[in-house]
Each structure stands twice: as structure tokens, then as C-alpha cells.
Write a protein that holds these residues in place. Structure first.
Motif, PDB file in Angstrom:
ATOM      1  N   ARG A  38       0.834  -1.202   0.000  1.00 44.41           N
ATOM      2  CA  ARG A  38       0.000   0.000   0.000  1.00 44.41           C
ATOM      3  C   ARG A  38       0.872   1.257   0.000  1.00 44.41           C
ATOM      4  O   ARG A  38       0.597   2.219  -0.729  1.00 44.41           O
ATOM      5  CB  ARG A  38      -0.915  -0.007   1.229  1.00 44.41           C
ATOM      6  CG  ARG A  38      -2.285   0.519   0.932  1.00 44.41           C
ATOM      7  CD  ARG A  38      -3.249   0.400   2.102  1.00 44.41           C
ATOM      8  NE  ARG A  38      -3.278  -0.946   2.655  1.00 44.41           N
ATOM      9  CZ  ARG A  38      -3.179  -1.229   3.953  1.00 44.41           C
ATOM     10  NH1 ARG A  38      -3.069  -0.273   4.836  1.00 44.41           N
ATOM     11  NH2 ARG A  38      -3.209  -2.468   4.375  1.00 44.41           N
ATOM     12  N   ASP A  39       1.939   1.258   0.811  1.00 43.27           N
ATOM     13  CA  ASP A  39       2.855   2.401   0.839  1.00 43.27           C
ATOM     14  C   ASP A  39       3.531   2.598  -0.513  1.00 43.27           C
ATOM     15  O   ASP A  39       3.692   3.731  -0.988  1.00 43.27           O
ATOM     16  CB  ASP A  39       3.920   2.209   1.915  1.00 43.27           C
ATOM     17  CG  ASP A  39       3.371   2.308   3.323  1.00 43.27           C
ATOM     18  OD1 ASP A  39       2.231   2.811   3.486  1.00 43.27           O
ATOM     19  OD2 ASP A  39       4.070   1.868   4.258  1.00 43.27           O
TER      20      ASP A  39
ATOM     21  N   ARG B  20       2.374   1.681  -3.523  1.00 44.06           N
ATOM     22  CA  ARG B  20       1.374   2.187  -4.473  1.00 44.06           C
ATOM     23  C   ARG B  20       1.061   3.656  -4.211  1.00 44.06           C
ATOM     24  O   ARG B  20       0.922   4.447  -5.141  1.00 44.06           O
ATOM     25  CB  ARG B  20       0.088   1.364  -4.386  1.00 44.06           C
ATOM     26  CG  ARG B  20       0.208   0.013  -4.992  1.00 44.06           C
ATOM     27  CD  ARG B  20      -1.146  -0.705  -4.954  1.00 44.06           C
ATOM     28  NE  ARG B  20      -0.957  -2.117  -5.148  1.00 44.06           N
ATOM     29  CZ  ARG B  20      -1.281  -3.058  -4.278  1.00 44.06           C
ATOM     30  NH1 ARG B  20      -1.843  -2.742  -3.121  1.00 44.06           N
ATOM     31  NH2 ARG B  20      -1.075  -4.325  -4.540  1.00 44.06           N
ATOM     32  N   THR B  21       0.930   4.029  -2.951  1.00 46.20           N
ATOM     33  CA  THR B  21       0.636   5.415  -2.593  1.00 46.20           C
ATOM     34  C   THR B  21       1.776   6.330  -3.025  1.00 46.20           C
ATOM     35  O   THR B  21       1.542   7.417  -3.562  1.00 46.20           O
ATOM     36  CB  THR B  21       0.399   5.538  -1.075  1.00 46.20           C
ATOM     37  OG1 THR B  21      -0.672   4.676  -0.701  1.00 46.20           O
ATOM     38  CG2 THR B  21       0.070   6.962  -0.677  1.00 46.20           C
TER      39      THR B  21
ATOM     40  N   ARG C 128       1.595   6.772  -6.809  1.00 49.23           N
ATOM     41  CA  ARG C 128       0.512   7.689  -7.165  1.00 49.23           C
ATOM     42  C   ARG C 128       0.868   9.125  -6.803  1.00 49.23           C
ATOM     43  O   ARG C 128       0.567  10.055  -7.542  1.00 49.23           O
ATOM     44  CB  ARG C 128      -0.786   7.284  -6.469  1.00 49.23           C
ATOM     45  CG  ARG C 128      -1.551   6.257  -7.247  1.00 49.23           C
ATOM     46  CD  ARG C 128      -2.936   6.046  -6.647  1.00 49.23           C
ATOM     47  NE  ARG C 128      -2.950   4.675  -6.165  1.00 49.23           N
ATOM     48  CZ  ARG C 128      -3.151   4.286  -4.930  1.00 49.23           C
ATOM     49  NH1 ARG C 128      -3.424   5.148  -3.994  1.00 49.23           N
ATOM     50  NH2 ARG C 128      -3.104   3.019  -4.605  1.00 49.23           N
ATOM     51  N   ARG C 129       1.507   9.332  -5.660  1.00 46.69           N
ATOM     52  CA  ARG C 129       1.895  10.673  -5.230  1.00 46.69           C
ATOM     53  C   ARG C 129       2.910  11.271  -6.198  1.00 46.69           C
ATOM     54  O   ARG C 129       2.805  12.444  -6.565  1.00 46.69           O
ATOM     55  CB  ARG C 129       2.466  10.634  -3.818  1.00 46.69           C
ATOM     56  CG  ARG C 129       2.815  12.023  -3.291  1.00 46.69           C
ATOM     57  CD  ARG C 129       3.364  12.020  -1.869  1.00 46.69           C
ATOM     58  NE  ARG C 129       2.409  11.438  -0.949  1.00 46.69           N
ATOM     59  CZ  ARG C 129       2.653  10.366  -0.199  1.00 46.69           C
ATOM     60  NH1 ARG C 129       3.829   9.765  -0.273  1.00 46.69           N
ATOM     61  NH2 ARG C 129       1.745   9.902   0.622  1.00 46.69           N
TER      62      ARG C 129
END
Length: 172
Positions: free
Chosen positions: A33-34, A36-37, A40-41
């Protein structure tokens, strides 16, 4: 050989215990999740930084941005380079255009550009579509005029001008 098998068995057993009792799946899920985030960021920040480039719709603004980026290849924009950019823009702008306001927009877009390559990639398709062959050649001449300020162009300026020339002249 049996020692290697025992070590592999211990490693697999430790992995199974970590997943089952040490909340290993939650750790793996959080790491993914980190990742992917973060991806995206980074994409979002790149889109935000390149939005001033995408907001330019007039070919004169795009030409001014490219001339400013040519000047930035030498370092900070000097008053002499800015005067040359304004004189080149004056030659292609419609009568009555407010070139000072246009230069503020161009400077802002140049400062926000992530890098010159991104600027060329985002502006080249639009310039290719809206300019004729002779106008694209004139744009290359305008870039050379800005590069010759302060004892001629540097190698970085020559490479950038060649990159722009190839990008706006390439056929799809």
C-alpha cells in the motif's frame, strides 16, 4: 547438502510462523500500500508541476517558454536574454498583445517545468499541429537567436535546440 536442506526448512518454517503469528500478511499489505501510494503521489506531483505547461495554448507562449528554457540551459535568465526573448516574441505576437503579462506566464511555466525534456514532450505535439513548416523553422531560428546571447550557444543549449527541432519536425 543436508545442512542446506535444514536451513531452507528452518527459513520456510520461520516464514510460515511470521505470516501466521507475526501478522506478516498485514506487514506485506502495508508495504504494498505504501509503495502504491508513493507511486501515485509521484505521478500526481508530476502532473501538478507540468500543468502550467499544459495550460499554454497560444503558440507564441510556447515559443517563449522554449526560448526561456534555452536561456536556462546557460544558467539564470539574464536581462539581455529576456530582452532578446521579448524582441523575438514581439516579431510573432499580434499587435496590442501585453508582452509583459505574457512573459510573467512564460516565466512561471518555465519555473514549474519538471525538466526541459518534459516541456519539449508536452509542447511538441501542439506546436507540430498548429505551426507550418516555415513557422517551425522560424521557431528554431528564434531559439538560436536567444542562445547566441552572451558569446554564442553552449553545448547544452545546442543539444536542447536540436532536441526541440527534432521533436517539432518529426512526422507521426
Amino acid at each position: 547438502m543436508p545442512i542446506l536442506i535444514a536451513m531452507a526448512g528452518a527459513l520456510v518454517t520461520g516464514l510460515v510462523y511470521w505470516i501466521q503469528y507475526g501478522h506478516g500478511l498485514e506487514h506485506i499489505d502495508q508495504s504494498l500500500r505504501d509503495w502504491r501510494t508513493g507511486r501515485r503521489r509521484r505521478a500526481s506531483e508530476s502532473a501538478i508541476r507540468s500543468s502550467p505547461l499544459k495550460a499554454l495554448r497560444h503558440p507564441a507562449d510556447m515559443a517563449g517558454l522554449l526560448m526561456t528554457l534555452v536561456a536556462h540551459q546557460r544558467g539564470l535568465l539574464t536581462p539581455e536574454q529576456e530582452a532578446e526573448i521579448l524582441s523575438q516574441l514581439r516579431a510573432v505576437a499580434e499587435p496590442g498583445d501585453d508582452l509583459d503579462t505574457r512573459m510573467v506566464v512564460i516565466r512561471h511555466a518555465a519555473d514549474q517545468a519538471p525538466d526541459p525534456d518534459t516541456a519539449v514532450r508536452s509542447l511538441a505535439p501542439h506546436l507540430r499541429d498548429c505551426l507550418s513548416r516555415s513557422e517551425r523553422d522560424h521557431l528554431s531560428d528564434m531559439l538560436w537567436a536567444v542562445a547566441t546571447v552572451h558569446q554564442g550557444p553552449t553545448m547544452a543549449q545546442e543539444r536542447f535546440i536540436e532536441q526541440v527541432r527534432r521533436a517539432i519536425h518529426e512526422d507521426r
